[in-house]
Design a protein around this motif. Structure first.
Motif, PDB file in Angstrom:
ATOM      1  N   PRO A   1       8.876  52.085  19.142  1.00 59.18           N
ATOM      2  CA  PRO A   1       8.646  51.925  17.701  1.00 59.18           C
ATOM      3  C   PRO A   1       9.512  50.828  17.077  1.00 59.18           C
ATOM      4  O   PRO A   1       9.046  50.093  16.209  1.00 59.18           O
ATOM      5  N   THR A   2      10.764  50.716  17.535  1.00 59.01           N
ATOM      6  CA  THR A   2      11.638  49.671  16.999  1.00 59.01           C
ATOM      7  C   THR A   2      11.116  48.289  17.406  1.00 59.01           C
ATOM      8  O   THR A   2      11.139  47.346  16.605  1.00 59.01           O
TER       9      THR A   2
ATOM     10  N   TYR B   1      21.566  47.346  16.038  1.00 55.63           N
ATOM     11  CA  TYR B   1      20.691  48.288  15.337  1.00 55.63           C
ATOM     12  C   TYR B   1      19.694  48.910  16.319  1.00 55.63           C
ATOM     13  O   TYR B   1      19.470  50.128  16.306  1.00 55.63           O
TER      14      TYR B   1
ATOM     15  N   MET C   1      19.298  52.804  17.163  1.00 58.27           N
ATOM     16  CA  MET C   1      18.042  53.519  16.902  1.00 58.27           C
ATOM     17  C   MET C   1      17.483  54.143  18.174  1.00 58.27           C
ATOM     18  O   MET C   1      16.976  55.258  18.156  1.00 58.27           O
TER      19      MET C   1
ATOM     20  N   TYR D   1      19.515  57.156  19.018  1.00 62.10           N
ATOM     21  CA  TYR D   1      19.278  58.180  18.010  1.00 62.10           C
ATOM     22  C   TYR D   1      17.930  58.868  18.285  1.00 62.10           C
ATOM     23  O   TYR D   1      17.826  60.099  18.303  1.00 62.10           O
ATOM     24  N   ARG D   2      16.908  58.043  18.518  1.00 62.52           N
ATOM     25  CA  ARG D   2      15.570  58.574  18.720  1.00 62.52           C
ATOM     26  C   ARG D   2      15.447  59.315  20.051  1.00 62.52           C
ATOM     27  O   ARG D   2      14.759  60.322  20.142  1.00 62.52           O
TER      28      ARG D   2
ATOM     29  N   GLU E   1      12.684  53.377   8.915  1.00 62.71           N
ATOM     30  CA  GLU E   1      12.759  53.810  10.305  1.00 62.71           C
ATOM     31  C   GLU E   1      13.906  54.802  10.500  1.00 62.71           C
ATOM     32  O   GLU E   1      13.745  55.836  11.147  1.00 62.71           O
ATOM     33  N   VAL E   2      15.074  54.488   9.921  1.00 62.22           N
ATOM     34  CA  VAL E   2      16.234  55.380  10.052  1.00 62.22           C
ATOM     35  C   VAL E   2      15.894  56.757   9.472  1.00 62.22           C
ATOM     36  O   VAL E   2      16.151  57.789  10.103  1.00 62.22           O
TER      37      VAL E   2
ATOM     38  N   VAL F   1      13.399  58.759  11.752  1.00 62.22           N
ATOM     39  CA  VAL F   1      13.984  59.286  12.984  1.00 62.22           C
ATOM     40  C   VAL F   1      14.914  60.443  12.669  1.00 62.22           C
ATOM     41  O   VAL F   1      14.951  61.455  13.379  1.00 62.22           O
TER      42      VAL F   1
ATOM     43  N   ARG G   1      12.824  63.412  12.124  1.00 65.53           N
ATOM     44  CA  ARG G   1      12.263  63.894  13.389  1.00 65.53           C
ATOM     45  C   ARG G   1      13.293  64.739  14.134  1.00 65.53           C
ATOM     46  O   ARG G   1      12.987  65.832  14.613  1.00 65.53           O
ATOM     47  N   LEU G   2      14.529  64.232  14.196  1.00 69.39           N
ATOM     48  CA  LEU G   2      15.588  64.957  14.907  1.00 69.39           C
ATOM     49  C   LEU G   2      15.866  66.295  14.219  1.00 69.39           C
ATOM     50  O   LEU G   2      16.006  67.333  14.862  1.00 69.39           O
TER      51      LEU G   2
END
Lengths: 249, 146, 60
Positions: free
Chosen positions: A101-102, A218, A222, A225-226, C33-34, C37, C40-41
């Protein structure tokens, strides 16, 4: 194996990688934010006006880093696909889908900022030249990867399908990079390359490189994180998940 | 929507995206990889006849004439030249000595009538003072050679 | 320093729409986006907590 070497596969176990990613991502997020602020400051207050494009050229400070990242992330996904196919590690597929996605976002931003730059300078939002078309194909490859892996319920099979898209699609990356050399394009050649001195003023170049590093940090933040969400979703029935401190309510 | 239907919809969506990508690739390989022809290629008869194509090169110094809203200029690749006429707004970066790509048709008398003119700039970025210094150095080396 | 005033800065030499359109959309996209996500988490954790406690209760 020599005693000093680290067994990297140990960290590839989702149970190990979940806490590791949790510890690492805030650092990359902090580095990314810091570099992003420095990069923005250079972009607007240090870098001089361009002799041809005036202030309009400042779009370069996101356009080029975003385009680089869109290509680089696809290469990393192809690398994970290779790892996944070769070693059959579960983490490879998870990292791959955490990055997609990123990557799609950066491909979109590359096209978006390119359109906003092309309109005033070239006189058009879009042309079907080889550089622009191949970048659009990259965006569709990301979208295809995401849709395909989302459509298959069994995660292991979804990973395998995704690996094929990554490995086949990675051919497009050198096509994007060399398109301006191989064909007549409206898009100009590279300002920064490994084979010649950059054709940019030093402060402009510095701003662009710092923004690229910011996007890079970044992206790592991300992805880590994801991937934590992805690991939890896929390992929901594992005992280690039930024993996590955040699962004790 | 049932899970099966949703899955079906997503598969169709994914296939459509990949299909569009493939179509774009084929389209690009067929005709658009040659985004423009140089005046030398046009002189050699490599450009398509009877339909619109693009010609690219530099706007010849001192060739730009404007009357009302029609601009006339010469596109050159230093070997061959083409006369171009264009009615409309020229992009910001259009100027003599700079790159240009014009889309239009070539009449038998060698006159190119453009329907769209795009500016093609180079990969150099520098402050105006640096550009002035570069121009000065060019000027100096030219006068030394003479 | 390239700018005499704030309005100079916003105008970007006449390219304001294009420059701010690029930087603005980029900033917004990264922020979205941040947030996505993060949600989602959170949602995954919440669902798992519920599942795990349900399992525990059924075993007791």
């Amino acid at each position: 194996m020599t005693p000093s070497s680290i067994n990297w596969f140990k960290f590839a176990a989702p149970a190990r990688f979940y806490p590791l990613a949790g510890r690492l991502w805030p650092w990359f997020a902090a580095i990314g934010t810091l570099l992003g602020l420095v990069g923005l400051w250079i972009s607007f207050f240090v870098a001089p006006t361009d002799f041809q494009q005036g202030e309009g050229y400042r779009i370069i400070f996101i356009h080029v880093p975003a385009s680089w990242m869109s290509m680089f992330i696809y290469c990393v996904m192809a690398f994970y696909a290779l790892l996944g196919v070769t070693f059959n590690t579960r983490l490879a597929g998870m990292m791959s889908s955490a990055l997609a996605p990123t990557g799609a976002l950066f491909a979109f931003l590359s096209l978006w900022t390119g359109a906003l730059w092309g309109k005033p300078m070239w006189g058009t939002w879009w042309v079907w030249d080889a550089r622009l078309t191949s970048e659009l194909i990259l965006f569709f490859l990301y979208v295809g990867y995401i849709a395909l892996t989302a459509a298959i319920d069994d995660p292991r099979r979804a990973d395998k399908a995704g690996f094929i898209v990554s490995l086949v699609g990675v051919v497009n990356v050198p096509v994007i990079y060399f398109s301006v050399k191989w064909w007549n394009t409206l898009h100009q050649g590279a300002s920064v390359s490994l084979t010649k001195a950059p054709s940019m003023a030093t402060t402009m170049l510095l701003g662009m490189l710092i923004m690229a590093l910011a996007f890079w940090a970044y992206t790592i933040a991300m992805a880590l994180y994801r991937v934590r969400a992805i690991i939890l979703e896929r390992e929901r029935n594992a005992t280690w998940v039930a024993e996590l401190p955040e699962m004790k309510s | 929507m049932k899970a099966r239907q949703k899955r079906f919809a997503i598969v169709i969506g994914g296939l459509a995206a990949l299909g569009i990508a493939a179509a774009l690739i084929l389209n690009a390989f067929q005709s658009n990889l040659v985004f423009f022809f140089t005046p030398t290629q046009v002189a050699a008869g490599e450009a398509p006849k009877g339909r619109a194509f693009r010609v690219g090169g530099l706007v010849k110094e001192g060739s730009l004439q404007r009357n009302d809203i029609t601009a006339r200029f010469i596109v050159t690749d230093t070997a061959q030249e083409i006369q171009v006429a264009y009615t409309g707004i020229l992009p910001d970066l259009f100027s003599e000595g700079k790159g240009v790509v014009a889309q239009g048709t070539l009449s038998p008398d060698g006159q190119f009538t453009a329907s769209e003119v795009l500016a093609k700039h180079d990969e150099n970025y520098m402050p105006p003072e640096a550009q002035a210094a570069v121009d000065k150095a060019h000027e100096a080396s030219r006068s030394l050679q003479q | 320093m390239n700018w005499g005033s704030t309005s100079d800065f916003l105008a970007m030499g006449g390219y304001g729409l294009y420059v701010w359109g690029s930087f603005g959309v980029t900033a917004a996209a990264l922020l979205v986006e941040v947030i996505l996500v993060r949600q989602r988490l959170r949602n995954t954790r919440r669902a798992l907590r519920r599942e795990i406690s349900a399992n525990r209760n059924s075993q007791d």
